[in-house]
Scaffold this motif. Structure first.
Motif, PDB file in Angstrom:
ATOM      1  N   ASN A  65      56.566   7.716   0.377  1.00 13.28           N
ATOM      2  CA  ASN A  65      55.722   7.695   1.593  1.00 13.28           C
ATOM      3  C   ASN A  65      56.510   8.103   2.841  1.00 13.28           C
ATOM      4  OD1 ASN A  65      53.258   7.321   3.014  1.00 13.28           O
ATOM      5  ND2 ASN A  65      53.910   5.289   3.688  1.00 13.28           N
ATOM      6  N   LEU A  66      57.457   9.029   2.679  1.00 10.81           N
ATOM      7  CA  LEU A  66      58.279   9.412   3.839  1.00 10.81           C
ATOM      8  C   LEU A  66      57.644  10.544   4.644  1.00 10.81           C
ATOM      9  CD1 LEU A  66      61.810   8.930   2.269  1.00 10.81           C
ATOM     10  CD2 LEU A  66      60.729   7.530   4.036  1.00 10.81           C
ATOM     11  N   GLN A  67      56.521  11.088   4.127  1.00 13.54           N
ATOM     12  CA  GLN A  67      55.721  12.063   4.876  1.00 13.54           C
ATOM     13  C   GLN A  67      56.596  13.158   5.481  1.00 13.54           C
ATOM     14  OE1 GLN A  67      52.919   9.427   7.245  1.00 13.54           O
ATOM     15  NE2 GLN A  67      53.944   7.886   5.980  1.00 13.54           N
ATOM     16  N   PRO A  68      57.224  13.957   4.582  1.00  8.19           N
ATOM     17  CA  PRO A  68      58.236  14.896   5.040  1.00  8.19           C
ATOM     18  C   PRO A  68      57.666  16.210   5.568  1.00  8.19           C
ATOM     19  CG  PRO A  68      58.028  15.073   2.680  1.00  8.19           C
ATOM     20  CD  PRO A  68      57.034  14.028   3.113  1.00  8.19           C
ATOM     21  N   TRP A  69      56.759  16.111   6.540  1.00  5.98           N
ATOM     22  CA  TRP A  69      56.113  17.323   7.054  1.00  5.98           C
ATOM     23  C   TRP A  69      55.992  17.262   8.559  1.00  5.98           C
ATOM     24  CZ3 TRP A  69      53.122  14.869   2.894  1.00  5.98           C
ATOM     25  CH2 TRP A  69      52.423  13.725   3.311  1.00  5.98           C
ATOM     26  N   HIS A  70      55.853  18.434   9.139  1.00 11.99           N
ATOM     27  CA  HIS A  70      55.520  18.529  10.555  1.00 11.99           C
ATOM     28  C   HIS A  70      54.659  19.774  10.717  1.00 11.99           C
ATOM     29  CE1 HIS A  70      55.886  17.537  14.762  1.00 11.99           C
ATOM     30  NE2 HIS A  70      55.895  18.829  14.965  1.00 11.99           N
ATOM     31  N   PHE A  71      53.599  19.644  11.495  1.00 17.92           N
ATOM     32  CA  PHE A  71      52.662  20.750  11.674  1.00 17.92           C
ATOM     33  C   PHE A  71      52.719  21.215  13.126  1.00 17.92           C
ATOM     34  CE2 PHE A  71      51.044  17.762   8.502  1.00 17.92           C
ATOM     35  CZ  PHE A  71      50.835  18.587   7.405  1.00 17.92           C
ATOM     36  N   LEU A 125      47.079  29.169  14.450  1.00 16.63           N
ATOM     37  CA  LEU A 125      48.048  29.291  13.359  1.00 16.63           C
ATOM     38  C   LEU A 125      48.621  27.888  13.210  1.00 16.63           C
ATOM     39  CD1 LEU A 125      50.046  32.458  14.573  1.00 16.63           C
ATOM     40  CD2 LEU A 125      47.943  32.378  13.204  1.00 16.63           C
ATOM     41  N   ILE A 126      48.689  27.415  11.999  1.00 14.84           N
ATOM     42  CA  ILE A 126      49.339  26.113  11.776  1.00 14.84           C
ATOM     43  C   ILE A 126      50.608  26.374  10.967  1.00 14.84           C
ATOM     44  CG2 ILE A 126      49.131  23.773  10.828  1.00 14.84           C
ATOM     45  CD1 ILE A 126      46.078  24.044  11.085  1.00 14.84           C
ATOM     46  N   ALA A 127      51.747  26.170  11.609  1.00 13.30           N
ATOM     47  CA  ALA A 127      53.015  26.336  10.898  1.00 13.30           C
ATOM     48  C   ALA A 127      53.334  25.004  10.231  1.00 13.30           C
ATOM     49  CB  ALA A 127      54.118  26.744  11.863  1.00 13.30           C
ATOM     50  N   VAL A 128      53.438  25.039   8.898  1.00  9.45           N
ATOM     51  CA  VAL A 128      53.728  23.813   8.148  1.00  9.45           C
ATOM     52  C   VAL A 128      55.233  23.793   7.880  1.00  9.45           C
ATOM     53  CG1 VAL A 128      53.244  22.497   6.043  1.00  9.45           C
ATOM     54  CG2 VAL A 128      51.450  23.954   7.055  1.00  9.45           C
ATOM     55  N   PHE A 129      55.883  22.757   8.360  1.00  2.52           N
ATOM     56  CA  PHE A 129      57.325  22.615   8.149  1.00  2.52           C
ATOM     57  C   PHE A 129      57.597  21.490   7.167  1.00  2.52           C
ATOM     58  CE2 PHE A 129      57.285  24.899  12.125  1.00  2.52           C
ATOM     59  CZ  PHE A 129      58.394  25.722  12.032  1.00  2.52           C
ATOM     60  N   ALA A 130      58.566  21.726   6.283  1.00  2.00           N
ATOM     61  CA  ALA A 130      59.039  20.697   5.348  1.00  2.00           C
ATOM     62  C   ALA A 130      60.298  20.098   5.960  1.00  2.00           C
ATOM     63  CB  ALA A 130      59.353  21.347   4.010  1.00  2.00           C
ATOM     64  N   LEU A 194      54.883  27.246   5.083  1.00  5.79           N
ATOM     65  CA  LEU A 194      53.991  28.400   5.217  1.00  5.79           C
ATOM     66  C   LEU A 194      53.275  28.353   6.550  1.00  5.79           C
ATOM     67  CD1 LEU A 194      50.888  27.302   4.721  1.00  5.79           C
ATOM     68  CD2 LEU A 194      51.434  27.616   2.342  1.00  5.79           C
ATOM     69  N   LEU A 195      52.610  29.463   6.826  1.00  3.41           N
ATOM     70  CA  LEU A 195      51.846  29.582   8.059  1.00  3.41           C
ATOM     71  C   LEU A 195      50.384  29.640   7.627  1.00  3.41           C
ATOM     72  CD1 LEU A 195      52.555  30.027  11.061  1.00  3.41           C
ATOM     73  CD2 LEU A 195      52.690  32.470  10.585  1.00  3.41           C
TER      74      LEU A 195
END
Ligand code: IYR
Length: 222
Positions: A65-71, A125-130, A194-195
């Motif tokens: 549950n560390l939710q390793p994302w940023h949008f 555009l939504i840039a999805v970062f890991a 991804l974008l």
């Protein structure tokens, strides 16, 4: 060691088997209408719809549950222009120098090329970062787990949410994507996944005649 705290499961809602069959058919038929679109209208989309879609994405299961994302949600025209310019530079090299013939052959049915006008036309555009590790307030690194799997699941939920919202999307993966960290000022512990291009389709949008594998091809019951 932190001790787990449990509470009753109150959010689960059971439905009858008839309802189950009906609900999932309705959802299936709706999801099967989803197409990846490459021609976007510049028609605006309410920001709160994007926020709701991202709240759905952010509810995805993730490693520990560390939710390793940023949008990063981009609507600023100048930032979109910079992203298009940088992406088209990489894509030119991809299509003309880097991609092996076999890859270009696999892509041929999609009719893609290095030109990415939708990166400027679409409202978002939504840039999805890991995120490979998080930082505590005192700067200590905290490792994230199953990062690709977690971000992939969240992105799948985001794509579904955008579709259910009545919009279309395109998963765009310019390669390499390092320019997104530079343009969007994201830290080194994050890597662009991804974008996602989001908006209404252009009125004259077309999609390639391609099909999905049959259930028989993708499932084995044992
Ligand atoms: N990133 C390029 C090429 C591309 C690669 C795959 I795999 C696709 O499914 C689609 C495109 C582009 O966006 O054109």
């Amino acid at each position: 060691m932190t001790r787990p705290v449990f509470r009753p499961l109150t959010t689960y809602r059971e439905v009858s088997v008839d309802e189950m069959k009906c609900q999932i058919r309705v959802f299936r038929d709706d999801m099967l209408r989803r197409r990846t679109v490459r021609q976007f209208s510049c028609r605006p989309v309410p920001r709160e719809v994007i926020e709701d879609c991202l709240q759905i994405a952010g509810s995805a299961p993730s490693g520990a549950n560390l939710q390793p994302w940023h949008f990063v949600v981009i609507s600023d025209l100048e930032v979109k222009r910079q992203i298009r310019e940088a992406a088209e530079k990489e894509e030119y090299l991809f299509y003309h120098e880097r991609a092996p013939k076999e890859w270009l052959e696999a892509l041929a049915p999609l009719g893609t090329d290095e030109l990415k006008p939708y990166l400027e036309a679409a409202p978002y555009l939504i840039a999805v970062f890991a995120r490979y590790y998080g930082l505590t307030p005192n700067g200590r690194k905290v490792k994230n787990y199953y990062v690709m799997e977690s971000v992939g699941i969240a992105t799948g939920m985001l794509i579904s949410a955008v579709h259910v919202a009545g919009l279309v999307s395109l998963t765009h993966t310019p390669s390499p994507m390092g320019f997104l960290n530079r343009i969007l000022d994201r830290p080194a512990q994050e890597k662009a996944f991804l974008l996602l291009v989001v908006g209404y389709p252009a009125e004259d949008a077309v999609v390639p005649e391609i099909s999905k594998k049959s259930l028989k091809e993708i499932i084995t019951f044992v």
